[in-house]
Design a protein around this motif. Structure first.
Motif, PDB file in Angstrom:
ATOM      1  N   TRP A   1       6.294 -26.136  12.969  1.00 11.27           N
ATOM      2  CA  TRP A   1       7.672 -26.469  12.125  1.00 11.27           C
ATOM      3  C   TRP A   1       8.787 -27.234  13.160  1.00 11.27           C
ATOM      4  O   TRP A   1      10.048 -28.389  11.754  1.00 11.27           O
ATOM      5  CB  TRP A   1       8.730 -25.082  12.875  1.00 11.27           C
ATOM      6  CG  TRP A   1       8.381 -23.516  11.918  1.00 11.27           C
ATOM      7  CD1 TRP A   1       8.502 -23.057  11.025  1.00 11.27           C
ATOM      8  CD2 TRP A   1       6.689 -22.698  11.908  1.00 11.27           C
ATOM      9  NE1 TRP A   1       7.870 -22.227  10.298  1.00 11.27           N
ATOM     10  CE2 TRP A   1       6.542 -21.953  11.349  1.00 11.27           C
ATOM     11  CE3 TRP A   1       5.711 -23.087  13.392  1.00 11.27           C
ATOM     12  CZ2 TRP A   1       5.490 -20.740  11.288  1.00 11.27           C
ATOM     13  CZ3 TRP A   1       4.674 -22.332  13.436  1.00 11.27           C
ATOM     14  CH2 TRP A   1       4.797 -20.816  12.209  1.00 11.27           C
TER      15      TRP A   1
ATOM     16  N   HIS B   1      13.752 -27.464   9.319  1.00  9.36           N
ATOM     17  CA  HIS B   1      14.173 -26.608   9.988  1.00  9.36           C
ATOM     18  C   HIS B   1      14.808 -26.806  10.852  1.00  9.36           C
ATOM     19  O   HIS B   1      15.570 -26.066  11.670  1.00  9.36           O
ATOM     20  CB  HIS B   1      12.426 -26.204  10.763  1.00  9.36           C
ATOM     21  CG  HIS B   1      11.064 -26.199   9.860  1.00  9.36           C
ATOM     22  ND1 HIS B   1      10.031 -27.073   9.770  1.00  9.36           N
ATOM     23  CD2 HIS B   1      11.597 -25.045   8.728  1.00  9.36           C
ATOM     24  CE1 HIS B   1       9.676 -26.246   8.811  1.00  9.36           C
ATOM     25  NE2 HIS B   1      10.296 -25.365   7.967  1.00  9.36           N
TER      26      HIS B   1
ATOM     27  N   GLU C   1       3.782  -9.890  10.602  1.00 10.39           N
ATOM     28  CA  GLU C   1       3.547 -11.289   9.611  1.00 10.39           C
ATOM     29  C   GLU C   1       5.277 -11.823  10.251  1.00 10.39           C
ATOM     30  O   GLU C   1       5.274 -12.766   9.733  1.00 10.39           O
ATOM     31  CB  GLU C   1       4.404 -10.146   8.341  1.00 10.39           C
ATOM     32  CG  GLU C   1       2.576  -9.511   7.371  1.00 10.39           C
ATOM     33  CD  GLU C   1       1.769 -10.432   7.906  1.00 10.39           C
ATOM     34  OE1 GLU C   1       1.269 -11.229   7.328  1.00 10.39           O
ATOM     35  OE2 GLU C   1       0.171  -9.646   8.368  1.00 10.39           O
TER      36      GLU C   1
ATOM     37  N   ARG D   1       4.032 -14.121  12.562  1.00 15.13           N
ATOM     38  CA  ARG D   1       2.923 -14.301  11.492  1.00 15.13           C
ATOM     39  C   ARG D   1       3.812 -16.145  11.357  1.00 15.13           C
ATOM     40  O   ARG D   1       2.863 -17.355  10.825  1.00 15.13           O
ATOM     41  CB  ARG D   1       1.522 -14.221  11.365  1.00 15.13           C
ATOM     42  CG  ARG D   1       0.719 -15.283  10.477  1.00 15.13           C
ATOM     43  CD  ARG D   1      -0.225 -15.055   9.387  1.00 15.13           C
ATOM     44  NE  ARG D   1      -1.667 -13.854   9.674  1.00 15.13           N
ATOM     45  CZ  ARG D   1      -1.573 -12.644  11.108  1.00 15.13           C
ATOM     46  NH1 ARG D   1      -1.053 -11.658   9.781  1.00 15.13           N
ATOM     47  NH2 ARG D   1      -2.453 -12.540  11.765  1.00 15.13           N
ATOM     48  N   CYS D   2       4.653 -15.302  10.108  1.00 18.69           N
ATOM     49  CA  CYS D   2       5.195 -16.474   9.737  1.00 18.69           C
ATOM     50  C   CYS D   2       5.910 -17.205  10.308  1.00 18.69           C
ATOM     51  O   CYS D   2       6.762 -17.868   9.427  1.00 18.69           O
ATOM     52  CB  CYS D   2       5.345 -15.453   8.030  1.00 18.69           C
ATOM     53  SG  CYS D   2       6.943 -14.328   9.213  1.00 18.69           S
ATOM     54  N   HIS D   3       6.855 -16.669  11.327  1.00 17.69           N
ATOM     55  CA  HIS D   3       7.842 -17.504  11.960  1.00 17.69           C
ATOM     56  C   HIS D   3       7.370 -18.549  12.902  1.00 17.69           C
ATOM     57  O   HIS D   3       5.991 -18.211  13.984  1.00 17.69           O
ATOM     58  CB  HIS D   3       8.796 -16.685  12.653  1.00 17.69           C
ATOM     59  CG  HIS D   3       9.640 -15.795  11.777  1.00 17.69           C
ATOM     60  ND1 HIS D   3      10.037 -14.635  11.311  1.00 17.69           N
ATOM     61  CD2 HIS D   3      11.365 -16.175  11.398  1.00 17.69           C
ATOM     62  CE1 HIS D   3      10.177 -14.228  10.821  1.00 17.69           C
ATOM     63  NE2 HIS D   3      11.880 -15.410  10.022  1.00 17.69           N
TER      64      HIS D   3
ATOM     65  N   GLU E   1      -3.552 -19.531   9.849  1.00 19.89           N
ATOM     66  CA  GLU E   1      -1.551 -20.079  10.387  1.00 19.89           C
ATOM     67  C   GLU E   1      -0.984 -20.326   8.692  1.00 19.89           C
ATOM     68  O   GLU E   1      -1.736 -20.780   8.289  1.00 19.89           O
ATOM     69  CB  GLU E   1      -1.528 -21.587  10.567  1.00 19.89           C
ATOM     70  CG  GLU E   1      -2.078 -20.694  12.695  1.00 19.89           C
ATOM     71  CD  GLU E   1      -1.208 -19.944  12.950  1.00 19.89           C
ATOM     72  OE1 GLU E   1       0.326 -19.927  13.013  1.00 19.89           O
ATOM     73  OE2 GLU E   1      -1.211 -19.370  14.028  1.00 19.89           O
ATOM     74  N   PRO E   2      -0.223 -19.722   8.819  1.00 21.53           N
ATOM     75  CA  PRO E   2       0.821 -20.179   7.563  1.00 21.53           C
ATOM     76  C   PRO E   2       0.774 -21.666   7.259  1.00 21.53           C
ATOM     77  O   PRO E   2       0.923 -22.231   8.287  1.00 21.53           O
ATOM     78  CB  PRO E   2       2.156 -19.895   7.649  1.00 21.53           C
ATOM     79  CG  PRO E   2       1.961 -20.004   9.142  1.00 21.53           C
ATOM     80  CD  PRO E   2       0.702 -19.330   9.523  1.00 21.53           C
ATOM     81  N   ASP E   3       0.831 -21.995   6.198  1.00 23.72           N
ATOM     82  CA  ASP E   3       0.850 -23.433   5.641  1.00 23.72           C
ATOM     83  C   ASP E   3       2.738 -23.968   5.659  1.00 23.72           C
ATOM     84  O   ASP E   3       3.188 -22.934   5.449  1.00 23.72           O
ATOM     85  CB  ASP E   3       0.264 -24.013   4.014  1.00 23.72           C
ATOM     86  CG  ASP E   3      -1.129 -23.714   3.703  1.00 23.72           C
ATOM     87  OD1 ASP E   3      -2.056 -23.471   4.978  1.00 23.72           O
ATOM     88  OD2 ASP E   3      -1.374 -23.041   3.118  1.00 23.72           O
ATOM     89  N   ILE E   4       2.198 -25.314   6.119  1.00 24.96           N
ATOM     90  CA  ILE E   4       3.733 -25.632   6.175  1.00 24.96           C
ATOM     91  C   ILE E   4       3.586 -27.053   5.297  1.00 24.96           C
ATOM     92  O   ILE E   4       3.522 -28.173   5.837  1.00 24.96           O
ATOM     93  CB  ILE E   4       4.454 -26.302   7.226  1.00 24.96           C
ATOM     94  CG1 ILE E   4       4.525 -24.639   8.136  1.00 24.96           C
ATOM     95  CG2 ILE E   4       6.194 -26.596   7.725  1.00 24.96           C
ATOM     96  CD1 ILE E   4       4.724 -25.022   9.736  1.00 24.96           C
TER      97      ILE E   4
END
Length: 579
Positions: free
Chosen positions: A16, A27, A111, A114-116, A575-578
């Motif tokens: 991030w 960010h 969640e 996972r999302c932070h 992992e979440p896409d950024i």
């Protein structure tokens, strides 16, 4: 700290904050919008603090301050703390039951992580369902995690009597129903039974589950026994903050700690503590989240070899969690059952369980007994099976009148709680102490959510005769602070057509705890006729979370997790896409 495995550039949060691109700029600029300088996060582990505080959760009243203590520790160790508020499940207020929402909190925790941009997490809970929920979510998320137990409240007190959460509420309520105590005395008990922040100070579900978290290796040594108002609790909180930063560098994840042997340790400790019956459902769910096929058989195996040695109510006869802490707490108790433990299992300290309890001592042999002088010769829980519960049901034998451990009696059946409540207050009810009271349609789907209705009240007529226990049978749960000859978690539940749905008034129920059997004495042909006539009760939900719950909840013997949250349900979440 052991040798670091992570470097600043390999921190998860660096995805991030580190890139020199538009998203990275966003960010960083938004962090600065909140008043943070780059020096506060750059190259540092970002530590999420999942806090289940709310204005209506008395178990967690002190978390508003404790989260600051955790943050202090994170900062001292060079981390960057961020508080992430999560669903708060206040056992006393959430209806119809917090068990309906355990999996929701588990999803919330998973969640959130996972999302932070989080590298590790401190989990803050204690009230019954928060411990298993937070650990389930963190296990599925897979990041380094440490648990901070809320801690038990201080002993209750009323007119020189030491009061215990739940246990004395049931006891004095029966006295109130029998006319033994006055309304004014009842009001006095009401004001004296809970007199500080913290969880129930009996060996209820809260203290059971935080002890299990410690035995699993997910808390600092001794953390689960510290009373909530004690200054040691403040120090434990800040130490947990310091330790999680080191755990991130070490990449010490739940998968490295929560082995099958660690769960066997947890079950062993639970048996020795005189644990809540709810432990079975939660530990099975937690174990399966960690990828281990934990089952009722694991509890039954431990029950046969590990005695109850914690003399804490309701299995014990006198003491409360505050006394248990003064007597040496969980590390001291574990030294007395060390031959039953896998002492080489890793914990959040980076040391083994055996190293953690080295030097621990018992300071009161009546509070923490020896295995040669136990409170109860076998473990806390017994798993019963038979034609009434082919997939099992559970009982706490040490908290029951011994005469009911082998018993046959006629069934008195109730299909819902309101009809049961009305009947037991009828002083003309045709009931004896030999009857088996049955409440059905109170399981995972039937309740819904398996409420703590399993400690059915003794009929008022019998209470006035001095009866304080009788066999009670249901597919519900009961509070860990409860006691009596209550047989719970009957599986499969009646709502989905389990054998409990076929019982009729007057049928003979036979129970033998030594043989671990529970049977309905009705021939198979008659049961087949009844099954052919049985109709599914009306659906509880037509929409919303309750609808999803009903579609995906598993039965009690499987841990009541959602089927789609099981580790083996599908491929791991990426992992979440950024972008």
């Amino acid at each position: 700290m052991t040798t670091p495995k992570k470097t600043p550039e390999t921190l998860r949060s660096a995805r991030w904050f580190a890139p020199d691109d538009l998203r990275g700029f966003g960010h960083r600029s938004r962090a600065m919008q909140m008043g943070y300088a780059p020096e506060e996060w750059a190259g540092r582990p970002v530590i999420g603090i999942v806090n289940t505080w709310s204005d209506i959760n008395p178990c967690h009243t002190h978390f508003k301050q404790r989260v600051e203590d955790v943050k202090r520790g994170v900062l001292q160790a060079g981390g960057f703390p961020i508080e992430l508020p999560a669903l708060s499940l206040a056992e006393q207020y959430v209806k119809p039951t917090t068990m309906l929402y355990r999996n929701m909190l588990a999803m919330d925790a998973e969640e959130l992580l996972r999302c932070h941009p989080v590298d590790g997490v401190v989990l803050m809970g204690g009230c019954d369902k928060t411990t298993p929920a937070l650990l389930m979510g963190a296990t599925s998320a897979g990041l380094p995690a440490i648990y901070v137990p809320a801690g038990p409240m201080l002993r209750g007190n009323w007119q020189g009597h030491t009061l215990g959460s739940g246990s004395d509420a049931w006891k004095f309520w029966d006295d109130r129903r029998a006319g033994i105590i006055t309304e004014q005395q009842w009001i006095g008990i009401q004001g004296g039974i809970a007199r500080s922040h913290g969880t129930c100070m009996t060996m209820g579900t809260a203290s059971t589950m935080t002890a299990i978290a410690e035995a699993l290796g997910m808390t600092l040594p001794g953390a689960s026994s510290i009373p909530a108002p004690d200054a040691n609790h403040v120090r434990m909180s800040s130490e947990s903050g310091r330790r999680i930063v080191e755990m991130v560098w070490e990449d010490l994840t739940p998968a490295r700690i929560q082995t099958r042997k660690a769960f066997e340790n947890a079950i062993t400790v639970a048996m020795a503590m005189g644990c809540s019956t709810n432990a079975i459902i939660h530990v099975i769910a937690q174990g399966r989240r960690a990828g281990h096929d934990i089952s009722l058989d694991d509890f039954e195996k431990a029950s046969r070899k590990v005695p109850v040695i914690a003399n804490v109510r309701p299995s014990g006869d006198k003491y409360l969690m505050e006394d248990f802490f003064y007597a040496g707490g969980l590390p001291a108790m574990m030294t007395r059952i060390r031959e039953h433990l896998h002492l080489d299992e890793m914990t959040v300290t980076g040391r083994t369980l055996g190293q953690n309890i080295e030097g621990a001592a018992v300071y009161n042999d009546d509070v923490i007994r020896t295995v040669d002088d136990p409170v109860y010769a076998e473990g806390s829980l017994a798993v019963l099976r038979g034609n009434l519960a082919p997939d099992g049901c559970v009982m706490k034998p040490g908290a029951a009148d011994p005469r009911f451990l082998k018993h046959s009696g006629p069934a008195m059946v109730f299909d819902d709680y309101p009809s049961m409540k009305a009947a037991i207050d009828d002083e003309n009810l045709d009931v004896t102490a030999d009857h088996v009271l049955i409440l059905r349609n109170a399981g995972p789907q039937g309740g819904p959510g398996m409420p703590e209705w399993g400690m059915l009240p003794v009929p008022k007529k019998l209470v006035k005769q001095g009866v304080r226990d009788m066999v009670r049978l249901s597919d519900a749960r009961m509070s860990g602070t409860s006691y009596g000859a209550c047989i719970l978690h009957v599986s499969p539940e009646s709502y989905v057509g389990g054998p409990l749905s076929l019982v009729r008034n007057g049928d003979i129920i036979s129970l033998d705890v030594d043989a671990r059997t529970i049977n309905l004495d009705v021939d198979d042909a008659e049961l087949q006729r009844r099954r052919a006539a049985w109709k599914q009760p009306e659906r509880r939900y037509e929409r919303g979370y309750g609808w999803m719950f009903s579609k995906h909840i598993e039965q009690a013997d499987q841990g009541c997790d959602f089927d789609f949250l099981r580790t083996d349900f599908g491929a791991p979440v990426r992992e979440p896409d950024i972008f």
